[in-house]
Design an enzyme around this catalytic site. Structure first.
Site, PDB file in Angstrom:
ATOM      1  N   HIS A  19       0.837  -1.201   0.000  1.00 60.65           N
ATOM      2  CA  HIS A  19       0.000   0.000   0.000  1.00 60.65           C
ATOM      3  C   HIS A  19       0.875   1.255   0.000  1.00 60.65           C
ATOM      4  O   HIS A  19       0.635   2.203  -0.753  1.00 60.65           O
ATOM      5  CB  HIS A  19      -0.897   0.048   1.248  1.00 60.65           C
ATOM      6  CG  HIS A  19      -1.967  -0.976   1.283  1.00 60.65           C
ATOM      7  ND1 HIS A  19      -2.242  -1.716   2.409  1.00 60.65           N
ATOM      8  CD2 HIS A  19      -2.859  -1.385   0.342  1.00 60.65           C
ATOM      9  CE1 HIS A  19      -3.244  -2.529   2.159  1.00 60.65           C
ATOM     10  NE2 HIS A  19      -3.635  -2.346   0.906  1.00 60.65           N
ATOM     11  N   LYS A  43     -16.258  -7.563   3.436  1.00 63.50           N
ATOM     12  CA  LYS A  43     -15.124  -7.962   4.267  1.00 63.50           C
ATOM     13  C   LYS A  43     -15.387  -7.603   5.717  1.00 63.50           C
ATOM     14  O   LYS A  43     -15.909  -6.534   6.013  1.00 63.50           O
ATOM     15  CB  LYS A  43     -13.840  -7.247   3.816  1.00 63.50           C
ATOM     16  CG  LYS A  43     -13.343  -7.637   2.455  1.00 63.50           C
ATOM     17  CD  LYS A  43     -12.053  -6.894   2.152  1.00 63.50           C
ATOM     18  CE  LYS A  43     -11.526  -7.231   0.776  1.00 63.50           C
ATOM     19  NZ  LYS A  43     -10.289  -6.491   0.478  1.00 63.50           N
ATOM     20  N   ARG A  96      -1.712  -6.575  -8.147  1.00 57.93           N
ATOM     21  CA  ARG A  96      -0.684  -7.573  -7.854  1.00 57.93           C
ATOM     22  C   ARG A  96      -0.646  -8.671  -8.905  1.00 57.93           C
ATOM     23  O   ARG A  96       0.402  -9.183  -9.236  1.00 57.93           O
ATOM     24  CB  ARG A  96      -0.930  -8.201  -6.484  1.00 57.93           C
ATOM     25  CG  ARG A  96      -0.746  -7.226  -5.343  1.00 57.93           C
ATOM     26  CD  ARG A  96      -1.255  -7.818  -4.071  1.00 57.93           C
ATOM     27  NE  ARG A  96      -2.667  -8.138  -4.271  1.00 57.93           N
ATOM     28  CZ  ARG A  96      -3.564  -8.235  -3.320  1.00 57.93           C
ATOM     29  NH1 ARG A  96      -3.215  -8.076  -2.082  1.00 57.93           N
ATOM     30  NH2 ARG A  96      -4.817  -8.509  -3.590  1.00 57.93           N
ATOM     31  N   SER A 133      -3.401  -7.630   2.684  1.00 60.00           N
ATOM     32  CA  SER A 133      -3.822  -7.417   4.070  1.00 60.00           C
ATOM     33  C   SER A 133      -4.383  -8.697   4.661  1.00 60.00           C
ATOM     34  O   SER A 133      -4.167  -8.992   5.844  1.00 60.00           O
ATOM     35  CB  SER A 133      -4.864  -6.299   4.140  1.00 60.00           C
ATOM     36  OG  SER A 133      -4.288  -5.062   3.834  1.00 60.00           O
TER      37      SER A 133
END
Length: 166
Positions: A19, A43, A96, A133
């Protein structure tokens, strides 16, 4: 809208070195960056939003990131509403792998359709390309060392907490 103001949204639960790298690189491309902790209803968060904000602010300060960087949160309404409110013409997202492209592309198309907001994808540094994360939460929850994956402020916080806190 100005393309010189960009929003870097995410859950940042917790903030990672990936990040921080995306924020640093975005700050080099735009005059003003709004790092925005957004609530994702899909989430379950590990850290309260107020703590994520403090950890982001501390991590950005510790890293000495350049440019004007504003840290905030948004939990009501569309992300493009926030972008329009602050005059941003761009959302910046870190990518990613192909999985991220598949997830982010439909949102980018809809955001552009809804409000004319462009999305810029920045490829993750290979050193951070496997870190998420979610992975950090899992490792921290099992008592592992997450310091290679998170800024020092986050590592200090997670080290001071017990795995049962996660």
């Amino acid at each position: 809208m100005s393309n010189r103001i960009a929003v870097v949204p995410g859950s940042f639960d917790p903030p990672t070195l990936g990040h921080l790298d995306i924020i640093r690189r975005a700050a080099g491309l735009y005059d003003e960056i709004h790092v925005l902790v957004v609530h994702n209803p899909d989430k379950e968060g590990m850290l309260p939003i107020a703590l994520r904000l403090r950890l982001l602010e501390q991590s950005i300060a510790d890293a000495g990131l350049p440019g004007k960087i504003v840290v905030g949160s948004w939990s009501v309404g569309l992300l493009v509403d926030y972008a329009q409110e602050v005059g941003a013409g761009v959302l910046v997202k870190g990518i990613r792998a192909q999985q991220d492209v598949s997830y982010e592309t439909p949102m980018a198309v809809v955001n552009n359709h809804l409000a004319g907001i462009e999305t810029v994808f920045l490829l993750a540094d290979p050193a951070n390309s496997v870190v998420s994360s979610s992975l950090v939460r899992q490792v921290a929850g099992l008592g592992g060392d997450v310091s290679p994956y998170v800024p020092d402020a986050v590592a200090r916080y997670l080290d001071a907490s017990t795995p049962s806190d996660f």
